[in-house]
Scaffold this motif. Structure first.
Motif, mmCIF file in Angstrom:
data_model
loop_
_atom_site.group_PDB
_atom_site.id
_atom_site.type_symbol
_atom_site.label_atom_id
_atom_site.label_comp_id
_atom_site.label_asym_id
_atom_site.label_seq_id
_atom_site.Cartn_x
_atom_site.Cartn_y
_atom_site.Cartn_z
ATOM 1 N N VAL A 1 25.592 -24.500 -23.684
ATOM 2 C CA VAL A 1 25.696 -25.391 -23.251
ATOM 3 C C VAL A 1 25.525 -25.537 -22.002
ATOM 4 N N GLN A 2 26.264 -24.551 -21.170
ATOM 5 C CA GLN A 2 26.169 -24.110 -20.080
ATOM 6 C C GLN A 2 24.259 -23.958 -18.298
ATOM 7 N N MET A 3 23.488 -23.832 -20.136
ATOM 8 C CA MET A 3 22.428 -23.403 -19.311
ATOM 9 C C MET A 3 21.386 -25.109 -19.303
ATOM 10 N N LEU A 4 22.197 -25.690 -20.629
ATOM 11 C CA LEU A 4 21.135 -27.658 -20.468
ATOM 12 C C LEU A 4 21.992 -27.836 -19.172
ATOM 13 N N LEU A 5 23.893 -27.780 -19.138
ATOM 14 C CA LEU A 5 24.486 -28.357 -17.876
ATOM 15 C C LEU A 5 23.889 -28.047 -16.414
ATOM 16 N N ALA A 6 23.106 -26.485 -16.416
ATOM 17 C CA ALA A 6 22.687 -26.267 -15.451
ATOM 18 C C ALA A 6 21.607 -27.320 -15.090
ATOM 19 N N ARG A 7 20.369 -27.118 -16.230
ATOM 20 C CA ARG A 7 18.647 -27.845 -15.909
ATOM 21 C C ARG A 7 19.368 -29.086 -15.251
ATOM 22 N N ARG A 8 20.317 -29.930 -15.901
ATOM 23 C CA ARG A 8 20.848 -31.873 -15.080
ATOM 24 C C ARG A 8 21.635 -30.931 -13.847
ATOM 25 N N ARG A 9 21.656 -30.187 -13.138
ATOM 26 C CA ARG A 9 22.619 -30.108 -12.195
ATOM 27 C C ARG A 9 24.510 -30.742 -11.747
ATOM 28 N N VAL A 10 24.636 -30.051 -13.395
ATOM 29 C CA VAL A 10 26.201 -30.246 -12.918
ATOM 30 C C VAL A 10 26.751 -29.279 -12.395
ATOM 31 N N PRO A 11 27.614 -29.665 -11.655
ATOM 32 C CA PRO A 11 28.672 -28.596 -10.784
ATOM 33 C C PRO A 11 29.043 -27.488 -11.940
ATOM 34 N N PHE A 12 28.798 -26.930 -11.192
ATOM 35 C CA PHE A 12 30.467 -25.291 -11.651
ATOM 36 C C PHE A 12 31.153 -25.549 -12.185
ATOM 37 N N PHE A 13 32.343 -26.097 -11.829
ATOM 38 C CA PHE A 13 33.750 -26.799 -11.932
ATOM 39 C C PHE A 13 33.394 -26.854 -13.111
ATOM 40 N N TYR A 14 32.477 -28.461 -14.000
ATOM 41 C CA TYR A 14 32.607 -28.956 -15.171
ATOM 42 C C TYR A 14 31.225 -28.502 -15.995
ATOM 43 N N ARG A 15 30.801 -27.167 -15.850
ATOM 44 C CA ARG A 15 29.797 -26.211 -16.555
ATOM 45 C C ARG A 15 30.991 -25.301 -17.333
ATOM 46 N N GLN A 16 32.327 -24.679 -16.329
ATOM 47 C CA GLN A 16 32.921 -24.638 -16.804
ATOM 48 C C GLN A 16 34.494 -25.243 -17.305
ATOM 49 N N VAL A 17 33.953 -25.955 -17.720
ATOM 50 C CA VAL A 17 35.252 -26.455 -18.214
ATOM 51 C C VAL A 17 34.057 -27.101 -19.196
ATOM 52 N N ALA A 18 33.470 -27.511 -19.930
ATOM 53 C CA ALA A 18 32.517 -27.499 -21.076
ATOM 54 C C ALA A 18 32.252 -26.337 -21.713
ATOM 55 N N GLY A 19 32.267 -25.221 -20.844
ATOM 56 C CA GLY A 19 32.046 -23.724 -21.544
ATOM 57 C C GLY A 19 33.790 -23.380 -22.402
ATOM 58 N N GLY A 20 34.795 -23.588 -21.631
ATOM 59 C CA GLY A 20 36.195 -23.701 -22.308
ATOM 60 C C GLY A 20 36.214 -23.895 -23.185
ATOM 61 N N GLY A 21 35.820 -25.287 -23.502
ATOM 62 C CA GLY A 21 35.816 -26.259 -24.631
ATOM 63 C C GLY A 21 35.063 -25.915 -26.167
ATOM 64 N N VAL A 22 34.114 -25.674 -25.738
ATOM 65 C CA VAL A 22 33.505 -25.149 -26.656
ATOM 66 C C VAL A 22 33.465 -23.612 -27.612
ATOM 67 N N ALA A 23 34.221 -22.848 -26.555
ATOM 68 C CA ALA A 23 34.823 -21.195 -27.136
ATOM 69 C C ALA A 23 35.880 -22.256 -28.130
ATOM 70 N N THR A 24 36.689 -22.926 -27.385
ATOM 71 C CA THR A 24 37.984 -23.195 -28.136
ATOM 72 C C THR A 24 38.555 -23.998 -29.509
ATOM 73 N N LEU A 25 37.051 -25.118 -29.550
ATOM 74 C CA LEU A 25 36.755 -25.892 -30.690
ATOM 75 C C LEU A 25 36.136 -24.968 -31.550
ATOM 76 N N ILE A 26 35.462 -24.209 -31.014
ATOM 77 C CA ILE A 26 34.693 -23.074 -32.463
ATOM 78 C C ILE A 26 35.310 -22.276 -32.893
ATOM 79 N N ALA A 27 36.920 -22.007 -32.056
ATOM 80 C CA ALA A 27 37.736 -20.851 -32.578
ATOM 81 C C ALA A 27 39.045 -22.013 -32.992
#
Length: 451
Positions: free
Chosen positions: A159-185
């Protein structure tokens, strides 16, 4: 005295080397020293070097009556790449030893920066998964927790690699990563036959997003006298952790909306630890997998895992004997800095390649996360959150100070050992005694080869 064109090429070469070192996680003091050494060797003596978190500048004035040459370069990419870092370290050694001229050095540097990696990107994703699985094992998780941590880390990296290719700022990539981790758990916890400690699962999942490395790097720069760079690194670390908090809280709210009873989540507390041996095994897997995902040379991976395991045993043994938490971690970090300098020379890699992965299992990222989370809740939890942040700061300071002190002690010890070996060695029955050739010897050898 260098001509204007050659002087400009020299300063540009030093800036490009400094940019790669800084983006790969090197401290501001190391970057400044490397740039000054290269410029001195190439003929530009005593330049002015200024290193900050986002830019590097270099100036040189031939004569007080003439204008100075000033070059500035921005640091835009911050992906840790130990393969290119090792290649640039070899290039710097060749330049400083007089075996590589400026033109050849610039060509080699351009080839290093423009070349790709021998390791495919999907293998890096598996490396991040193995790292989080090692963290789950280190925290005392069972097979289910380790498996979930592996799957979640793979999903987060994609997910973070996909967002980085679209030049999404780092903060929002962290938000997406934390959301993915929590949703899986939360999704796994919603299954009827599964009984999990969500705090332990989320702790293992989000460890790859946590900012312990940046926090320790900030304190390392502060100890070295680069306070502006230290402040910038600290701001980035806190902002990255705030993004994880936002992502985790968003994932929990989604779980509540679908009726999954989560309760109070407290990442960083973990389950009951199952012994120092299990923690050492998890630390070895975590450190080696982190180095693998950062493109470290494969010959260094077993050594990194062994050093991390021994450091974990030192830190936990000291903690179990009643010495508290900070001093045992400082002792373990001192051990890492001391042996990393010696082992790096044998493996032909920079000591940074061994130091950073080896201390990753001891980083206080979870304490930073827990402290900020409790501070945002306010009330009676604020004091506990402040205590967690102070604890994280003390651990990071112990790690940075221990590693730096280990490097300071290791360098003169190695020089004295080499001198002692040269004085005491007589006819040897095994093992060659090779003296390091001087620059004049190497120049004479090249002249004989050319002639």
């Amino acid at each position: 005295m260098l001509e204007a064109r050659e002087l400009n090429l020299t300063l540009d070469f030093c800036l490009r080397v400094g940019e790669l070192l800084l983006s790969s996680g090197a401290g501001a003091a190391d970057v400044t020293s490397a740039m000054q050494s290269l410029s001195w060797q190439l003929g530009a003596r005593n330049p002015e070097v200024d290193v900050t978190f986002t830019s590097l500048s270099m100036s040189y004035q031939v004569d007080p009556e003439e204008p100075a040459f000033v070059l500035i370069r921005q640091v835009k990419q911050r992906d840790i790449d130990y393969e290119h870092l090792t290649q640039v370290d070899h290039l710097m050694r060749d330049v400083l030893n007089g075996d590589c001229e400026l033109k050849e050095a610039r060509t080699r540097l351009a080839r290093i920066v423009s070349s790709g990696h021998t390791l495919p990107r999907w293998a890096v994703t598996l490396g991040w998964g193995a790292m989080c699985a090692g963290v789950g094992l280190q925290l005392g998780g069972d097979e289910v927790v380790v498996a979930i941590a592996f799957v979640a880390a793979v999903c987060i990296d994609r997910v973070q690699m996909l967002l980085a290719r679209r030049r999404v700022p780092f903060f929002y990539r962290q938000v997406a990563g934390g959301g993915v981790a929590t949703l899986i758990a939360v999704g796994v916890a919603a299954l009827p036959p599964v009984d999990l400690d969500l705090s332990l699962v989320v702790s293992a999942n989000i460890v790859m997003l946590l900012a312990g490395i940046g926090f320790m790097g900030a304190l390392q720069d502060a100890l070295s006298g680069f306070h502006v760079t230290a402040g910038a690194r600290l701001t980035e670390a806190l902002l990255a952790t705030a993004g994880i908090i936002a992502g985790v809280s968003g994932g929990l709210q989604v779980g509540d909306y679908f009726g999954v009873a989560v309760g109070r989540l407290d990442p960083g507390t973990g389950a009951d630890l199952k012994g120092v041996g299990l923690m050492a095994a998890g630390a070895a897997i975590c450190a080696a997998a982190f180095a693998f995902a950062a493109y470290a040379p494969r010959r260094s991976l077993p050594v990194i895992g062994a050093v991390a395991a021994i450091a974990m045993v030192i830190s936990q043994s000291g903690n179990a004997t009643g010495f508290g938490r900070t001093w045992p971690i400082a002792t373990a970090a001192f051990f890492v800095g001391l042996v990393a300098y010696q082992l790096a020379a044998r493996l032909r890699v920079p000591p940074l390649v061994l130091v950073v992965p080896a201390v990753v299992p001891m980083l206080p990222g979870l304490s930073i996360y827990r402290g900020l989370t409790l501070l945002t809740e306010g009330g009676d939890q604020a004091s506990e959150g402040l205590l967690a942040i102070i604890t994280a700061a003390s651990i990071a300071l112990a790690l940075a100070a221990g590693v730096i002190l280990g490097e300071f002690v290791a360098q003169p010890l190695r020089r004295e050992a080499r001198r002692l070996e040269s004085r005491l060695a007589g006819p040897r029955l095994v093992g060659p005694l090779r003296a390091r050739p001087t620059r004049a010897n190497r120049r004479e050898r090249r002249e004989r080869q050319d002639g």
